[in-house]
Design a protein around this motif. Structure first.
Motif, PDB file in Angstrom:
ATOM      1  N   PRO A  39      -3.631   3.227   1.235  1.00 12.99           N
ATOM      2  CA  PRO A  39      -3.639   2.035   0.389  1.00 12.99           C
ATOM      3  C   PRO A  39      -5.017   1.386   0.376  1.00 12.99           C
ATOM      4  CG  PRO A  39      -2.442   1.614   2.426  1.00 12.99           C
ATOM      5  CD  PRO A  39      -2.803   3.071   2.415  1.00 12.99           C
ATOM      6  N   GLU A  40      -5.273   0.702  -0.699  1.00 12.56           N
ATOM      7  CA  GLU A  40      -6.527  -0.040  -0.816  1.00 12.56           C
ATOM      8  C   GLU A  40      -6.579  -1.105   0.274  1.00 12.56           C
ATOM      9  OE1 GLU A  40      -9.107   0.292  -2.959  1.00 12.56           O
ATOM     10  OE2 GLU A  40      -8.191   2.042  -3.909  1.00 12.56           O
ATOM     11  N   LYS A  41      -7.779  -1.426   0.725  1.00 15.68           N
ATOM     12  CA  LYS A  41      -7.940  -2.469   1.746  1.00 15.68           C
ATOM     13  C   LYS A  41      -7.802  -3.855   1.143  1.00 15.68           C
ATOM     14  CE  LYS A  41     -10.591   0.410   4.796  1.00 15.68           C
ATOM     15  NZ  LYS A  41     -11.724   0.580   5.668  1.00 15.68           N
ATOM     16  N   ASP A  42      -8.194  -3.970  -0.115  1.00 19.86           N
ATOM     17  CA  ASP A  42      -8.138  -5.248  -0.795  1.00 19.86           C
ATOM     18  C   ASP A  42      -6.697  -5.556  -1.205  1.00 19.86           C
ATOM     19  OD1 ASP A  42      -9.084  -7.561  -2.153  1.00 19.86           O
ATOM     20  OD2 ASP A  42      -9.030  -6.433  -4.039  1.00 19.86           O
ATOM     21  N   PHE A  43      -6.224  -6.750  -0.862  1.00 21.00           N
ATOM     22  CA  PHE A  43      -4.845  -7.138  -1.146  1.00 21.00           C
ATOM     23  C   PHE A  43      -4.552  -7.104  -2.650  1.00 21.00           C
ATOM     24  CE2 PHE A  43      -1.525 -10.290  -2.010  1.00 21.00           C
ATOM     25  CZ  PHE A  43      -0.490  -9.724  -1.277  1.00 21.00           C
ATOM     26  N   ALA A  44      -5.494  -7.569  -3.476  1.00 16.84           N
ATOM     27  CA  ALA A  44      -5.299  -7.574  -4.925  1.00 16.84           C
ATOM     28  C   ALA A  44      -5.143  -6.148  -5.451  1.00 16.84           C
ATOM     29  CB  ALA A  44      -6.455  -8.282  -5.616  1.00 16.84           C
ATOM     30  N   GLU A  45      -5.938  -5.239  -4.914  1.00 20.31           N
ATOM     31  CA  GLU A  45      -5.836  -3.836  -5.320  1.00 20.31           C
ATOM     32  C   GLU A  45      -4.503  -3.228  -4.866  1.00 20.31           C
ATOM     33  OE1 GLU A  45      -7.667  -1.720  -7.256  1.00 20.31           O
ATOM     34  OE2 GLU A  45      -8.738  -3.551  -7.798  1.00 20.31           O
ATOM     35  N   GLN A  46      -4.025  -3.636  -3.704  1.00 26.48           N
ATOM     36  CA  GLN A  46      -2.719  -3.159  -3.234  1.00 26.48           C
ATOM     37  C   GLN A  46      -1.618  -3.610  -4.194  1.00 26.48           C
ATOM     38  OE1 GLN A  46      -2.103  -4.523   0.777  1.00 26.48           O
ATOM     39  NE2 GLN A  46      -3.583  -3.106   1.648  1.00 26.48           N
ATOM     40  N   ALA A  47      -1.714  -4.836  -4.678  1.00 26.54           N
ATOM     41  CA  ALA A  47      -0.729  -5.355  -5.629  1.00 26.54           C
ATOM     42  C   ALA A  47      -0.759  -4.554  -6.929  1.00 26.54           C
ATOM     43  CB  ALA A  47      -0.978  -6.824  -5.900  1.00 26.54           C
ATOM     44  N   VAL A  48      -1.961  -4.234  -7.393  1.00 25.08           N
ATOM     45  CA  VAL A  48      -2.100  -3.442  -8.617  1.00 25.08           C
ATOM     46  C   VAL A  48      -1.518  -2.047  -8.397  1.00 25.08           C
ATOM     47  CG1 VAL A  48      -3.764  -2.346 -10.165  1.00 25.08           C
ATOM     48  CG2 VAL A  48      -4.062  -4.734  -9.496  1.00 25.08           C
ATOM     49  N   GLN A  49      -1.813  -1.437  -7.241  1.00 24.49           N
ATOM     50  CA  GLN A  49      -1.266  -0.112  -6.933  1.00 24.49           C
ATOM     51  C   GLN A  49       0.260  -0.151  -6.905  1.00 24.49           C
ATOM     52  OE1 GLN A  49      -3.086   1.070  -3.213  1.00 24.49           O
ATOM     53  NE2 GLN A  49      -4.332   2.604  -4.262  1.00 24.49           N
ATOM     54  N   ALA A  50       0.828  -1.170  -6.292  1.00 25.47           N
ATOM     55  CA  ALA A  50       2.287  -1.290  -6.207  1.00 25.47           C
ATOM     56  C   ALA A  50       2.896  -1.387  -7.603  1.00 25.47           C
ATOM     57  CB  ALA A  50       2.677  -2.497  -5.360  1.00 25.47           C
ATOM     58  N   GLU A  51       2.276  -2.162  -8.474  1.00 28.91           N
ATOM     59  CA  GLU A  51       2.768  -2.270  -9.850  1.00 28.91           C
ATOM     60  C   GLU A  51       2.678  -0.930 -10.564  1.00 28.91           C
ATOM     61  OE1 GLU A  51       1.140  -5.425 -12.231  1.00 28.91           O
ATOM     62  OE2 GLU A  51       1.418  -6.883 -10.614  1.00 28.91           O
ATOM     63  N   ASN A  52       1.576  -0.230 -10.366  1.00 30.75           N
ATOM     64  CA  ASN A  52       1.416   1.084 -10.995  1.00 30.75           C
ATOM     65  C   ASN A  52       2.498   2.046 -10.526  1.00 30.75           C
ATOM     66  OD1 ASN A  52      -0.817   0.230 -12.421  1.00 30.75           O
ATOM     67  ND2 ASN A  52      -2.292   1.117 -10.999  1.00 30.75           N
ATOM     68  N   TYR A  53       2.806   2.042  -9.237  1.00 28.12           N
ATOM     69  CA  TYR A  53       3.835   2.934  -8.699  1.00 28.12           C
ATOM     70  C   TYR A  53       5.209   2.588  -9.258  1.00 28.12           C
ATOM     71  CZ  TYR A  53       0.162   4.196  -5.371  1.00 28.12           C
ATOM     72  OH  TYR A  53      -1.002   4.609  -4.793  1.00 28.12           O
ATOM     73  N   GLU A  54       5.461   1.289  -9.454  1.00 29.72           N
ATOM     74  CA  GLU A  54       6.733   0.873 -10.045  1.00 29.72           C
ATOM     75  C   GLU A  54       6.854   1.377 -11.479  1.00 29.72           C
ATOM     76  OE1 GLU A  54       7.455  -3.324  -9.688  1.00 29.72           O
ATOM     77  OE2 GLU A  54       7.080  -3.298  -7.526  1.00 29.72           O
ATOM     78  N   VAL A  55       5.778   1.303 -12.228  1.00 31.21           N
ATOM     79  CA  VAL A  55       5.783   1.784 -13.610  1.00 31.21           C
ATOM     80  C   VAL A  55       5.989   3.288 -13.636  1.00 31.21           C
ATOM     81  CG1 VAL A  55       4.360   2.101 -15.682  1.00 31.21           C
ATOM     82  CG2 VAL A  55       4.407  -0.117 -14.527  1.00 31.21           C
TER      83      VAL A  55
END
Length: 112
Positions: free
Chosen positions: A36-52
């Motif tokens: 996972p990305e170290k940056d919390f904002a990037e983690q949120a974006v990754q999580a959204e991408n995985y949900e999509v």
């Protein structure tokens, strides 16, 4: 309505396209194992991408099942008949949604 060879061919084409799309989605999901990305904002974006990606994969699997069912109904001589009321499914509906198993009236009643 009589022979459904053309519709069957179109359904098979749709099935091949969806299988290809699902294969690409599966490839994308395999990359989820990356750290996972170290940056919390990037983690949120990754999580959204995985949900999509997960949503798209589930939707493709659902549509594949519906198409396979429609092909089976064609092969069994039961295509074009509403699975709920037994009435014919309108030709316009079958053209718009060739894997439909409900007439427009029953689909409306079921909220489809």
């Amino acid at each position: 309505m009589g022979g459904y060879e053309e519709i069957r061919g179109n359904l098979i084409g749709m099935l091949e396209e969806l299988n290809d799309r699902l294969s690409k989605i599966t490839e994308d999901v395999k990359h989820v194992a990356e750290p996972p990305e170290k940056d919390f904002a990037e983690q949120a974006v990754q999580a959204e991408n995985y949900e999509v990606i997960d949503f798209l994969g589930n939707r493709a699997r659902n549509e594949i099942a519906q198409i396979k069912d429609a092909i089976a109904r064609i092969d069994a001589g039961q295509y074009g008949v509403c699975q709920s009321c037994g009435e014919p499914i309108g030709e316009a509906r079958l053209k718009a949604l060739p894997y439909s198993d409900l007439c427009i009236k029953c689909a409306s009643q079921q909220g489809c």
